[in-house]
Design an enzyme around this catalytic site. Sequence first.
Site, mmCIF file in Angstrom:
data_model
loop_
_atom_site.group_PDB
_atom_site.id
_atom_site.type_symbol
_atom_site.label_atom_id
_atom_site.label_comp_id
_atom_site.label_asym_id
_atom_site.label_seq_id
_atom_site.Cartn_x
_atom_site.Cartn_y
_atom_site.Cartn_z
ATOM 1 N N SER A 146 0.805 -1.216 0.000
ATOM 2 C CA SER A 146 0.000 0.000 0.000
ATOM 3 C C SER A 146 0.842 1.272 0.000
ATOM 4 O O SER A 146 0.298 2.363 -0.150
ATOM 5 C CB SER A 146 -0.946 0.008 1.211
ATOM 6 O OG SER A 146 -0.207 0.059 2.419
ATOM 7 N N LYS A 150 -5.951 4.389 8.636
ATOM 8 C CA LYS A 150 -4.786 5.141 8.164
ATOM 9 C C LYS A 150 -5.092 6.641 8.108
ATOM 10 O O LYS A 150 -4.257 7.468 8.500
ATOM 11 C CB LYS A 150 -4.361 4.624 6.788
ATOM 12 C CG LYS A 150 -3.754 3.226 6.841
ATOM 13 C CD LYS A 150 -3.444 2.689 5.455
ATOM 14 C CE LYS A 150 -2.831 1.306 5.533
ATOM 15 N NZ LYS A 150 -2.563 0.719 4.205
#
Length: 824
Positions: A652, A695
């Site tokens: 990611s 996140k």
Amino acid sequence: MPVPHANAVSPQRLRLRCEPSSLPFASTAEIEPVHGIVGQDLAVDALRFGLETDAPGHNVFVRGLAGSGRMTLIKQLLEEILPFCPLAPDHCYVHDFAQPEQPRLVTLPRGQGRDFGRAIDELIDFVKKDLGTILESEAVRQRVALVEKEAREAAEAITEPFAKELRDNQLALVSVQIGRASHPAIFPLHDGKPLPPEQFEVLRQRGVFDDEQARAIRQRIAAFSERLEELSRKVFETQAHHRELVRAIHADELRKALKNHARGIAERFPVDPVATFLRELEDDLVARFTEGQPQTHDFTVTYRVNVLNAHGKDPLCPILIETRPSLVNLMGTIEREWPREGDKTPDHLLIRAGSLLRANGGYLILDARDLLGEMGAWPALVRTLRSERLQIAPPEGVLLGASAAVKPEPIAVQVKVILVGDAWLYYQLDALDPDFPHLFKVLADFDTEIPRDARGIARYAGVLARVATQRKLPHFAASAVALLVEHGARIAGRQDRLTTRLGRLIDIAHEAAFLAKRNAKTLVDDADVGEAIARGRSRADLPARRFRERITSGAVRIQTRGVEVGQVNGLAVIQAGPLTFGFPSRITASIGAGTDGTISIERESQLSGAIHTKGFQILGGLLRRLLPLDHPLAFRAAIAFEQSYGGIDGDSASGAETVCLLSALTGLPARQDLAMTGAIDQLGHVQPIGAATQKIEGFFDVCQETGLTGTQGVIIPASNVGDLMLRRELVAAVAAGRFHVYAVDTIQEALALFLEREVGSLDAQGRYPAGSVLALAVERAAAYWRMVSARPAGLDDAQGGESASRGEQAAAKPAAPIPPKTTP
């Protein structure tokens, strides 16, 4: 102040609200409680099929259920389904007189096991109290007396002529005791009395008998002694025949008495093992009472019945949960004891049933992970299911001195095993055990999510109504239910789905009810639920708090404002029990002329996982696509996660790494008030990642700690927008313009946000617009190629090496207190 971007996500899309006004109730007091498993129709249907079919090998593996109550949940589901099951018989073990080390199995119709045990106990009680008295009865005494009279007459008929002849020769037949035995002997007569040898010798020495008389007497004794041996043999045979007749009388009387009791037992339990056992028991008793065997202890304990599993006569189907599926608990065992003088327990009474036998004819629920963690339990279960025979054995590693090994007859079992486990265990068993796919043919796959629709929300409300009713908690207001629905979507990680792992939600509901009662509320509302969620988070977020403190103190270098060349904020996550926390990670890149290409310092340091390494290799492919050059890439670039000293995995961060590398290549400064998460492919698409919500919140928390500027934000893949369930305070900050969330489909959109310059697209001639980001990248790449081409052959790539070294020297202070391996 950055120019507002078209990719900004509106606050309404950051958290899909569940409005309390949309719920058709004011509180869960108005809702019918929901029991059992929520929203798993396909899995329940598969489970029902596995339970109801009797085809071979159709045991069930339940995959996907989680939580501490999942075993009980399966049992409740079984009780609701009420599947048909055959009525299992009762099983008992009795002593095998011919092979004591192999106890005999007695299988009786359901409900007769205890009755059989009681019948044998009554027989034993008769043996102890009354059997011996039968031999002392008048009828038996008369029969024995008659035999004894006949024996005496027979013996006299043999011995009387011989005795008369002895008397005629002044001799007598006497019985001499030698030790514990008596023997016939011939003595001389003197004054009508027999003389022992020593007295005869005394009289001879006194002159009563001269030498000639003494010699004659001895000769007569020797002659008659030869005939005495033959006579003694005949008498012995007569006495032996007498004893056999007496023994036969006793045996006959004993058998008559025993058969009166045994006949009734045999008629009540007409199976061959019972008839054989009663016959052997009768023979053993007759032998003991007629042969005078010494009894130093209660021998009748050998006759007792060990009823392993007994049922009532009701048709209830056994449904068992074995919480500790050890080899002994599962298969049963044969207990061991130190043998002591006179009181050793017969082996067949030491046999104990396990859960497989207790569940015979029904269902046994096992946790797969617990089962595989017990030594020997899995192979034993597989053998039993494969053979449909249960072999109970003593525990392994018995201490020296214990009784010899015992091997009871195996028991035919028909039990349906339900294994509960996760997907990883299922695939491991399927791959490594060839018997597994043949023994567990039914997979009941429970999904971790259900649709977030009216039906799903109603089920949530029903579960909360059940919790409130069962636990005697305050009921939940519609606002509390709405917030728990939103939190269920957050746990599921998608706005349109709800988690089926209700354990976490029920924990929150319990804590919210506790807070409501503490505040003397009659209903739990959204304020209580919100506080319970916050309290649960604060109890687990110590690592994240410490990390933010180190950022604030400067120990961990994270910039949330300004610009830097070759530096970008990536995002990663850590696990803290059931919770996930996001945090920023500083990514840097350095570049110089060379031929080594792009290297990952994490990979070179062996701190990079396989997925992260793959993502980094994709970055190289994307770079070659973005920079259409007529020569090879001639630069050496190094990319690093700064102040990260543990393992890194996941792809990611590959989007942020691409931005960082192009910033270093072009010399364009990247915004530090932005952070990015997103994987890339070789075509430049930004692909979805996990934990997008956490996140974003991680970077928001850091920005809030260091001070919100109104320009800070997070860039995520556009395909992740539907997964967002951000905290309400973060949504409020976005609505107020104090924080931003951007969604991008391509790496070009991310570059435009970070570098605040036109990225550029190729025209018909295959060139980028002058001054665009990618045009600058092409120009710098060409410049590096000219530098490398101008070097003399064999010259060491000193400049590139120095540039990379400067980049590698950026890491300095100790790492933040986060787990050793993180997932970007």
